[in-house]
Design a protein around this motif. Structure first.
Motif, short mmCIF file in Angstrom:
data_model
loop_
_atom_site.label_atom_id
_atom_site.label_comp_id
_atom_site.label_asym_id
_atom_site.label_seq_id
_atom_site.Cartn_x
_atom_site.Cartn_y
_atom_site.Cartn_z
N LEU A 54 0.71 -1.05 0.14
CA LEU A 54 -0.04 -0.06 -0.10
C LEU A 54 0.87 1.21 -0.15
O LEU A 54 0.59 2.16 -0.64
CB LEU A 54 -0.84 -0.05 1.26
N ASP A 55 1.76 1.20 0.76
CA ASP A 55 2.82 2.63 0.86
C ASP A 55 3.45 2.61 -0.50
O ASP A 55 3.55 3.72 -0.90
CB ASP A 55 3.91 2.30 2.10
N GLU A 56 3.81 1.34 -1.09
CA GLU A 56 4.69 1.53 -2.48
C GLU A 56 3.41 2.31 -3.33
O GLU A 56 3.97 2.95 -4.26
CB GLU A 56 4.86 0.38 -2.90
N TRP A 57 2.28 1.55 -3.66
CA TRP A 57 1.15 2.18 -4.35
C TRP A 57 1.25 3.65 -4.09
O TRP A 57 0.93 4.50 -5.00
CB TRP A 57 0.06 1.48 -4.40
N THR A 58 0.66 4.14 -2.73
CA THR A 58 0.52 5.47 -2.56
C THR A 58 1.79 6.33 -3.05
O THR A 58 1.35 7.20 -3.56
CB THR A 58 0.59 5.60 -1.05
N ARG A 59 3.03 5.98 -2.95
CA ARG A 59 4.11 6.74 -3.43
C ARG A 59 4.00 6.74 -4.88
O ARG A 59 4.42 7.97 -5.43
CB ARG A 59 5.39 6.34 -2.91
N ARG B 19 4.06 12.58 -0.92
CA ARG B 19 3.65 11.29 -0.28
C ARG B 19 3.61 11.87 1.21
O ARG B 19 2.64 11.31 1.93
CB ARG B 19 4.80 10.24 -0.47
N ALA B 20 4.22 12.72 1.80
CA ALA B 20 4.17 13.30 3.16
C ALA B 20 2.93 13.91 3.55
O ALA B 20 2.57 13.90 4.55
CB ALA B 20 5.28 14.41 3.41
N ASP B 21 2.06 14.41 2.55
CA ASP B 21 0.79 14.74 2.89
C ASP B 21 -0.27 13.85 2.87
O ASP B 21 -1.58 14.28 3.08
CB ASP B 21 0.29 15.75 1.68
N VAL B 22 0.10 12.59 2.54
CA VAL B 22 -0.93 11.51 2.71
C VAL B 22 -0.81 10.68 4.02
O VAL B 22 -0.06 10.15 4.23
CB VAL B 22 -0.89 10.67 1.57
N ASP B 23 -2.15 10.84 4.63
CA ASP B 23 -2.18 10.01 5.74
C ASP B 23 -3.01 8.76 5.33
O ASP B 23 -4.07 8.84 5.66
CB ASP B 23 -2.71 10.67 7.11
N ILE B 24 -2.36 7.66 5.25
CA ILE B 24 -3.36 6.46 4.75
C ILE B 24 -4.22 5.89 5.89
O ILE B 24 -5.25 5.68 5.20
CB ILE B 24 -2.14 5.31 4.27
N SER B 25 -3.55 5.77 6.91
CA SER B 25 -4.55 5.40 7.92
C SER B 25 -6.01 6.22 8.06
O SER B 25 -6.82 5.67 8.17
CB SER B 25 -4.08 5.41 9.28
N LEU B 26 -5.65 7.49 7.96
CA LEU B 26 -6.89 8.37 8.09
C LEU B 26 -7.73 8.21 7.04
O LEU B 26 -9.07 8.17 7.09
CB LEU B 26 -6.38 9.92 8.09
N VAL B 27 -7.48 7.97 5.85
CA VAL B 27 -8.03 7.91 4.57
C VAL B 27 -8.89 6.49 4.74
O VAL B 27 -10.25 6.34 4.27
CB VAL B 27 -7.15 8.11 3.09
N LEU B 28 -8.07 5.39 4.92
CA LEU B 28 -8.75 4.25 5.08
C LEU B 28 -9.67 4.11 6.22
O LEU B 28 -10.85 3.68 6.23
CB LEU B 28 -7.74 3.13 5.45
N ASP B 29 -9.37 4.86 7.42
CA ASP B 29 -10.44 4.88 8.37
C ASP B 29 -11.80 5.71 8.12
O ASP B 29 -12.96 5.27 8.17
CB ASP B 29 -10.06 5.60 9.69
N LEU B 30 -11.82 6.75 7.17
CA LEU B 30 -12.58 7.46 6.44
C LEU B 30 -13.59 6.52 5.73
O LEU B 30 -14.83 6.27 5.71
CB LEU B 30 -12.36 8.76 5.69
N ALA B 31 -12.74 5.87 4.87
CA ALA B 31 -13.62 4.89 3.76
C ALA B 31 -14.41 4.00 4.80
O ALA B 31 -15.50 3.29 4.46
CB ALA B 31 -12.72 4.15 2.88
N ARG B 32 -13.88 3.17 5.66
CA ARG B 32 -14.67 2.26 6.66
C ARG B 32 -15.69 2.80 7.36
O ARG B 32 -16.68 2.18 7.35
CB ARG B 32 -13.37 1.76 7.74
N ASP B 33 -15.46 3.93 7.79
CA ASP B 33 -16.65 4.70 8.55
C ASP B 33 -17.86 5.00 7.75
O ASP B 33 -19.05 4.66 8.01
CB ASP B 33 -16.09 5.82 9.29
N ILE B 34 -17.50 5.49 6.46
CA ILE B 34 -18.64 5.66 5.61
C ILE B 34 -19.32 4.31 5.01
O ILE B 34 -20.47 4.26 5.08
CB ILE B 34 -18.16 6.47 4.43
#
Length: 87
Positions: free
Chosen positions: A12-17, A27-42
């Motif tokens: 996932l980190d490689e894909w994000t980069r 890449r420093a502007d992307v918080d993967i966990s925050l985005v995934l948590d958002l998707a899960r919550d929605i």
């Protein structure tokens, strides 16, 4: 063999980069966990199809803002909306 592709968590980190580089983002502007948590919550609070749409809308709102914390603020707003959602 399945037609579906699954991205292993370690990739996932490689894909994000790679995606960030392609889109001209840091890449420093992307918080993967925050985005995934958002998707899960929605997905769990509203509906599964709403998850990718909401992550896109949240990114669009954050991108249009001049506030450096716009992404976190937008995520907080739609997460709260999802928690209250009763449709």
């Amino acid at each position: 063999m399945s037609d579906q592709r699954h991205l292993p968590p370690e990739a996932l980190d490689e894909w994000t980069r790679a995606a960030c580089a392609e889109l001209g983002l840091s890449r420093a502007d992307v918080d993967i966990s925050l985005v995934l948590d958002l998707a899960r919550d929605i997905a769990h609070g509203v509906a599964r199809p709403a998850a990718p749409l909401t992550t896109f809308l949240t990114g669009l709102a954050a991108g249009r803002s001049t506030d450096p914390d716009a992404a976190r603020a937008a995520i907080a707003k739609v997460t709260a909306l999802a928690e209250e959602w009763d449709a």
